[in-house]
Design an enzyme around this catalytic site. Structure first.
Site, PDB file in Angstrom:
ATOM      1  CG  ASP A  11      43.477  40.177  36.014  1.00 16.98           C
ATOM      2  OD1 ASP A  11      42.333  40.592  35.751  1.00 16.98           O
ATOM      3  OD2 ASP A  11      43.700  39.365  36.922  1.00 16.98           O
ATOM      4  CD  GLU A 130      39.389  43.682  43.856  1.00 16.73           C
ATOM      5  OE1 GLU A 130      39.819  44.241  44.900  1.00 16.73           O
ATOM      6  OE2 GLU A 130      39.747  44.025  42.717  1.00 16.73           O
TER       7      GLU A 130
END
Length: 253
Positions: A11, A130
């Site tokens: 990330d 998500e």
């Protein structure tokens, strides 16, 4: 059964590799390219780079990082975050990416899935989801790094996305992400059993043995991990050994 792929997740915020808990409380880890090279040398099957602030600014800023990575890393790379058009996807592919992961852009305009799949191939079009639990056996899809509700049921959404051309699904359990509590196997299984394309489990890996549950209980085709590798609590060799102990096929390093 095909080999289960082990995919380190990186990330990115700005130039830095970061890590948080439930996609919040982000902490700088270091240079993403140094970590990418480490994981490549440990035998990663693929790498996943996610620009986690891209949707806030409407653009993906990873092209320079990817251009550096492909000079020393020779495995498939998936890039996600802030991709809103075929042109955005093409830019990242020209930088060296092999696949494109889309969440917010696909929910805002589902036809983007078909546009990328028809232009670049379904194998290039990864739907990133998500997910947050809203009731037993039910999950809602979120956007903007787990901040914004969509009202979409995760299982129904992935079915629609595959119908539009998505060739792979990356499922991140936001409630588990960074917690070291293990994967949400019920979520992963619900998605994997609903679609005929590969599913990557993401969010929550705390120990090498968690790969076993993701595959046997979650029916995942691949496992993504971050915290466990970044903080050197295990190596990819440790994870491969755990998988092999449960007769899960993985590629030899």
């Amino acid at each position: 059964m095909n080999n289960i792929r082990l995919i380190p997740r990186l990330d990115i915020k700005g130039p830095n590799l970061i890590k948080g808990i439930r996609l919040e409380g982000l902490r700088v880890i270091g240079d993403p390219n140094e970590y990418a090279l480490r994981y490549y040398e440990q035998g990663a099957d693929e790498l996943l780079f996610m620009d986690i602030v891209a949707s806030l600014y409407g653009r993906n800023n990873l092209s320079h990082i990817i251009e550096r990575a492909v000079k020393s890393v020779f495995i498939p790379i998936t890039v996600g975050g802030g991709i809103r058009s075929v042109e955005d996807a093409l830019h990242l592919l020209r930088s060296g990416a092999d696949k494109i992961a889309i969440n917010t852009g696909a929910i805002a305009r589902p036809e983007l899935i078909s546009e990328i799949a028809s232009r670049l191939g379904a194998q290039c079009m990864v739907l990133s989801v998500e997910a947050k639990a809203i009731a037993p056996g039910k999950w809602e899809a979120y956007t903007d790094n787990g901040r914004e509700k969509t009202g979409l049921d995760v299982v129904e959404w992935v079915k629609k996305a595959v119908g539009l051309g998505a060739g792979e699904i990356l499922v991140t359990a936001v409630d588990r992400e960074g917690t070291k509590q293990g994967f949400d196997c019920a979520l992963i299984r619900a998605v994997a059993d609903a679609v005929p394309v590969p599913v990557i489990a993401s969010g929550g890996m705390g120990k090498p043995e968690d790969v076993i549950a993701a595959v046997h209980d979650g029916h995942a085709n691949a496992v993504s991990m971050a915290d466990i590798l970044h903080y050197k609590r295990a190596t990819l060799a440790d994870i491969r050994r755990a998988a092999a102990s449960a007769n899960i096929k993985v590629r030899s390093a």
